[in-house]
Write an enzyme that holds these catalytic residues in place. Structure first.
Site, PDB file in Angstrom:
ATOM      1  CG  ASP A  61      -1.981   1.019   1.109  1.00 47.79           C
ATOM      2  OD1 ASP A  61      -1.715   2.256   1.037  1.00 47.79           O
ATOM      3  OD2 ASP A  61      -3.133   0.839   1.233  1.00 47.79           O
ATOM      4  CB  SER A 127      -9.364  12.702 -14.020  1.00 49.22           C
ATOM      5  OG  SER A 127     -10.718  12.469 -14.516  1.00 49.22           O
ATOM      6  CE1 TYR A 151     -10.501   9.559  -9.032  1.00 52.36           C
ATOM      7  CE2 TYR A 151     -12.018  10.666 -10.571  1.00 52.36           C
ATOM      8  CZ  TYR A 151     -11.016   9.812 -10.347  1.00 52.36           C
ATOM      9  OH  TYR A 151     -10.239   9.488 -11.434  1.00 52.36           O
ATOM     10  CE  LYS A 155      -7.071  10.572  -9.463  1.00 50.01           C
ATOM     11  NZ  LYS A 155      -6.046   9.975  -9.332  1.00 50.01           N
TER      12      LYS A 155
HETATM   13  P1  NAD Z   1      -7.849   0.857 -11.308  1.00 54.46           P
HETATM   14  O1  NAD Z   1      -8.649   0.876 -10.195  1.00 54.46           O
HETATM   15  O2  NAD Z   1      -7.781  -0.222 -12.244  1.00 54.46           O
HETATM   16  O3  NAD Z   1      -6.291   0.869 -10.725  1.00 54.46           O
HETATM   17  C1  NAD Z   1      -5.807   1.466  -9.666  1.00 54.46           C
HETATM   18  C2  NAD Z   1      -5.105   0.618  -8.913  1.00 54.46           C
HETATM   19  O4  NAD Z   1      -4.336   1.283  -7.623  1.00 54.46           O
HETATM   20  C3  NAD Z   1      -5.838  -0.567  -8.575  1.00 54.46           C
HETATM   21  O5  NAD Z   1      -5.006  -1.749  -8.903  1.00 54.46           O
HETATM   22  C4  NAD Z   1      -5.888  -0.561  -7.089  1.00 54.46           C
HETATM   23  O6  NAD Z   1      -5.725  -1.890  -6.264  1.00 54.46           O
HETATM   24  C5  NAD Z   1      -4.386   0.274  -6.841  1.00 54.46           C
HETATM   25  N1  NAD Z   1      -4.491   1.100  -5.645  1.00 54.46           N
HETATM   26  C6  NAD Z   1      -5.452   1.834  -4.900  1.00 54.46           C
HETATM   27  N2  NAD Z   1      -5.281   2.486  -3.836  1.00 54.46           N
HETATM   28  C7  NAD Z   1      -3.840   1.895  -3.573  1.00 54.46           C
HETATM   29  C8  NAD Z   1      -3.098   2.059  -2.465  1.00 54.46           C
HETATM   30  N3  NAD Z   1      -3.296   3.022  -1.474  1.00 54.46           N
HETATM   31  N4  NAD Z   1      -1.769   1.603  -2.552  1.00 54.46           N
HETATM   32  C9  NAD Z   1      -1.580   0.805  -3.513  1.00 54.46           C
HETATM   33  N5  NAD Z   1      -2.274   0.479  -4.698  1.00 54.46           N
HETATM   34  C10 NAD Z   1      -3.420   1.244  -4.784  1.00 54.46           C
HETATM   35  O7  NAD Z   1      -8.016   2.194 -11.916  1.00 54.46           O
HETATM   36  P2  NAD Z   1      -7.528   2.689 -13.449  1.00 54.46           P
HETATM   37  O8  NAD Z   1      -8.787   2.919 -14.256  1.00 54.46           O
HETATM   38  O9  NAD Z   1      -6.639   1.907 -13.839  1.00 54.46           O
HETATM   39  O10 NAD Z   1      -6.910   4.225 -12.999  1.00 54.46           O
HETATM   40  C11 NAD Z   1      -5.505   4.340 -12.645  1.00 54.46           C
HETATM   41  C12 NAD Z   1      -5.538   5.762 -12.351  1.00 54.46           C
HETATM   42  O11 NAD Z   1      -6.056   6.637 -13.200  1.00 54.46           O
HETATM   43  C13 NAD Z   1      -6.343   6.280 -10.918  1.00 54.46           C
HETATM   44  O12 NAD Z   1      -5.534   7.352 -10.264  1.00 54.46           O
HETATM   45  C14 NAD Z   1      -7.633   6.978 -11.638  1.00 54.46           C
HETATM   46  O13 NAD Z   1      -7.818   7.995 -10.764  1.00 54.46           O
HETATM   47  C15 NAD Z   1      -6.798   7.568 -12.831  1.00 54.46           C
HETATM   48  N6  NAD Z   1      -7.912   7.901 -13.838  1.00 54.46           N
HETATM   49  C16 NAD Z   1      -8.705   6.834 -14.266  1.00 54.46           C
HETATM   50  C17 NAD Z   1      -9.576   7.045 -15.326  1.00 54.46           C
HETATM   51  C18 NAD Z   1     -10.733   5.969 -15.751  1.00 54.46           C
HETATM   52  O14 NAD Z   1     -11.659   6.265 -16.236  1.00 54.46           O
HETATM   53  N7  NAD Z   1     -10.210   4.786 -15.533  1.00 54.46           N
HETATM   54  C19 NAD Z   1      -9.842   8.524 -15.779  1.00 54.46           C
HETATM   55  C20 NAD Z   1      -9.106   9.383 -15.402  1.00 54.46           C
HETATM   56  C21 NAD Z   1      -7.989   9.172 -14.249  1.00 54.46           C
HETATM   57  C1  UD1 Z   2     -17.156   9.478 -14.823  1.00 51.93           C
HETATM   58  C2  UD1 Z   2     -17.058  10.090 -13.827  1.00 51.93           C
HETATM   59  C3  UD1 Z   2     -15.700  11.060 -13.819  1.00 51.93           C
HETATM   60  C4  UD1 Z   2     -14.362   9.965 -14.137  1.00 51.93           C
HETATM   61  C5  UD1 Z   2     -14.571   9.437 -15.420  1.00 51.93           C
HETATM   62  C6  UD1 Z   2     -13.605   8.610 -16.248  1.00 51.93           C
HETATM   63  C7  UD1 Z   2     -19.208  10.600 -12.688  1.00 51.93           C
HETATM   64  C8  UD1 Z   2     -20.378  11.715 -12.508  1.00 51.93           C
HETATM   65  N1  UD1 Z   2     -18.030  11.115 -13.531  1.00 51.93           N
HETATM   66  O1  UD1 Z   2     -17.255  10.392 -16.013  1.00 51.93           O
HETATM   67  O2  UD1 Z   2     -15.301  11.727 -12.773  1.00 51.93           O
HETATM   68  O3  UD1 Z   2     -13.154  10.743 -14.227  1.00 51.93           O
HETATM   69  O4  UD1 Z   2     -15.903   8.296 -15.430  1.00 51.93           O
HETATM   70  O5  UD1 Z   2     -13.605   7.249 -15.058  1.00 51.93           O
HETATM   71  O6  UD1 Z   2     -19.153   9.260 -12.429  1.00 51.93           O
HETATM   72  N2  UD1 Z   2     -23.846   6.472 -19.117  1.00 51.93           N
HETATM   73  C9  UD1 Z   2     -24.764   5.834 -19.347  1.00 51.93           C
HETATM   74  N3  UD1 Z   2     -25.378   4.955 -18.683  1.00 51.93           N
HETATM   75  C10 UD1 Z   2     -24.331   4.109 -17.867  1.00 51.93           C
HETATM   76  C11 UD1 Z   2     -23.034   4.775 -17.775  1.00 51.93           C
HETATM   77  C12 UD1 Z   2     -22.770   5.834 -18.373  1.00 51.93           C
HETATM   78  O7  UD1 Z   2     -25.762   6.549 -19.968  1.00 51.93           O
HETATM   79  O8  UD1 Z   2     -24.537   2.920 -17.330  1.00 51.93           O
HETATM   80  C13 UD1 Z   2     -23.152   7.847 -19.979  1.00 51.93           C
HETATM   81  C14 UD1 Z   2     -22.874   9.013 -18.989  1.00 51.93           C
HETATM   82  O9  UD1 Z   2     -24.120   9.820 -18.340  1.00 51.93           O
HETATM   83  C15 UD1 Z   2     -21.899   9.683 -19.887  1.00 51.93           C
HETATM   84  C16 UD1 Z   2     -21.331   8.847 -20.598  1.00 51.93           C
HETATM   85  O10 UD1 Z   2     -22.225   7.618 -20.357  1.00 51.93           O
HETATM   86  O11 UD1 Z   2     -22.777  10.522 -20.875  1.00 51.93           O
HETATM   87  C17 UD1 Z   2     -20.040   8.282 -20.302  1.00 51.93           C
HETATM   88  O12 UD1 Z   2     -19.930   8.074 -18.569  1.00 51.93           O
HETATM   89  P1  UD1 Z   2     -18.909   7.557 -17.986  1.00 51.93           P
HETATM   90  O13 UD1 Z   2     -18.207   6.276 -18.559  1.00 51.93           O
HETATM   91  O14 UD1 Z   2     -19.287   7.224 -16.484  1.00 51.93           O
HETATM   92  O15 UD1 Z   2     -17.776   8.686 -17.924  1.00 51.93           O
HETATM   93  P2  UD1 Z   2     -18.012  10.128 -17.391  1.00 51.93           P
HETATM   94  O16 UD1 Z   2     -19.397  10.530 -17.325  1.00 51.93           O
HETATM   95  O17 UD1 Z   2     -17.157  10.971 -18.404  1.00 51.93           O
END
Ligand code: NAD
Ligand code: UD1
Length: 338
Positions: A61, A127, A151, A155
């Site tokens: 962690d 993000s 969240y 960030k």
């Molecule tokens: P994910 O949950 O698949 O990956 C995050 C990883 O971090 C997981 O494997 C989790 O077990 C690990 N983790 C969490 N807390 C921890 C800790 N305290 N110590 C060690 N490991 C820890 O998510 P992801 O989609 O791959 O996202 C990766 C990063 O990108 C995150 O910081 C997320 O906020 C950011 N991000 C993701 C998205 C998205 O849509 N997926 C969009 C914008 C930003």
């Molecule tokens: C969400 C998060 C955002 C995060 C991003 C990427 C919220 C409010 N925002 O954004 O903080 O950075 O994911 O991880 O959760 N949709 C549907 N049905 C569903 C799921 C989604 O209609 O079951 C629509 C949503 O209204 C949106 C689009 O699909 O218009 C994309 O949704 P999503 O994948 O959750 O991404 P974000 O809304 O961009």
């Protein structure tokens, strides 16, 4: 020249796993750490299967100072890519302290130790959520930032912390990457997104409907001021995103200074367009039930990608069809996830 040694936090997570593949294929030595709170240890085997290279994995962690210190002492780390974090928006609203503790305090612990061990090169996963409701699209990096949930605030807090650190000591080189909407999977079908519970995000939800795990997709709002009334986002293939991290590392190695950059395609796609593309690629019908807007959603958000192109020489290459096709292959090969 010795191979670059890269520490990847959150290494078994969705985006990190794909980035580890790119790093290993590039010839980097990868040290992965993760507490496995939102991922499976099987990811490591899969990464090794794809690349035929090994990764040093430690279940740690990032808030555990003692364990982290041991890793930093053991390896001569050149740079860190910091993915570890929690990302469920709804959970962050009901359990804000969990998010501040994990995402903010965890990052403070990491940064303090990096400083102590003289590691000054960092890539941070931010993000597009930091843009809140964008006043104009495409949204550029200079647009005002705000947060609509804990969240997003976590960030933003880390971004601000990083700016202060760079101001205090300009030997730091920090790349803050603002991801838009990562989707898709590695085209081997061996790694991909594996949500633990009901998916919050669109693409994994659609994929679970297509495979028959869920009966229909709820369309959150069909009355947005967009072409077809559904929300518009900038979906980016996770392998393009992964390559973006390598481009950021290259930039940090070649130049002084720190930067913040969007990683998106620059193109907006509506929910209904995404559904149609997934139907075309999978040959499945995705039933859609129209429901109310989801709280906190914005109508339209897509990236300005000029800075990424100028600074990193990077742009997204894969189109929506490829994103859906790769997501679908992963889903079919792993119907219940890892
Ligand atoms: P994910 O949950 O698949 O990956 C995050 C990883 O971090 C997981 O494997 C989790 O077990 C690990 N983790 C969490 N807390 C921890 C800790 N305290 N110590 C060690 N490991 C820890 O998510 P992801 O989609 O791959 O996202 C990766 C990063 O990108 C995150 O910081 C997320 O906020 C950011 N991000 C993701 C998205 C998205 O849509 N997926 C969009 C914008 C930003
Ligand atoms: C969400 C998060 C955002 C995060 C991003 C990427 C919220 C409010 N925002 O954004 O903080 O950075 O994911 O991880 O959760 N949709 C549907 N049905 C569903 C799921 C989604 O209609 O079951 C629509 C949503 O209204 C949106 C689009 O699909 O218009 C994309 O949704 P999503 O994948 O959750 O991404 P974000 O809304 O961009």
């Amino acid at each position: 020249m010795a191979e670059p040694v890269i520490l990847v936090t959150g290494a078994t997570g969705y985006i990190a796993a794909h980035t580890c593949v790119c790093l290993l294929e590039r010839g980097c030595k990868v040290i992965g750490i993760d507490n496995l709170s939102n991922s499976s240890p099987r990811v490591i085997e899969r990464i090794q299967q794809i690349t035929r290279r090994s990764i040093d994995f430690h279940r740690i962690d990032i808030r555990n100072q003692t364990a982290l210190t041991a890793v930093l002492k053991h390896y001569r780390i050149d740079a860190v890519i910091h993915f570890a974090g929690l990302k469920a928006v709804g959970e962050s609203v009901s359990e804000p302290l969990k998010y501040f503790d994990n995402n903010v305090c965890g990052t403070v612990t990491l940064l303090r130790l990096l400083q102590q061990y003289g590691i000054r090169k960092l890539v941070f996963s931010s993000s597009a959520t930091v843009y809140g409701e964008p006043a104009a699209v495409p949204v550029g990096e200079a647009a005002p930032t705000s947060a609509t949930n804990p969240y997003g605030r976590s960030k933003l807090m880390v971004e601000q912390m990083l700016q202060d650190i760079v101001r205090a000591d300009n030997s730091w080189r920090i790349a803050t990457l603002r991801y838009f909407n990562p989707v898709g999977a590695h085209d081997s079908g061996l790694i991909g997104e594996d949500p633990r519970d009901i998916p919050n995000n669109l693409m994994p939800y659609i994929a679970q409907v297509a495979i028959g795990r869920r009966p229909y997709l709820q369309l959150f709002g069909d009355d947005y001021p967009t072409e077809d009334g559904s929300g518009v986002r900038d979906y980016i293939h996770v392998m393009d995103l992964a390559r973006g991290h390598l481009a950021a590392l290259d930039r940090l190695s070649a130049h002084d200074g720190s930067f913040t950059v969007n990683l998106g395609t620059g193109r907006g796609v509506s929910v209904l367009q995404a559904v149609a593309a997934f139907e075309r690629v999978s040959g499945k019908v995705i039933p859609v039930q129209r429901t109310a807007r989801r709280a906190g959603d914005v109508a339209t958000c897509y990236a300005s990608v000029h800075r990424a192109s100028e600074l990193l020489g990077w742009h997204a290459e894969h189109d929506l069809e490829k994103m859906c096709a790769d997501h679908w292959r992963w889903q079919c090969n792993n119907p219940e996830g890892y």
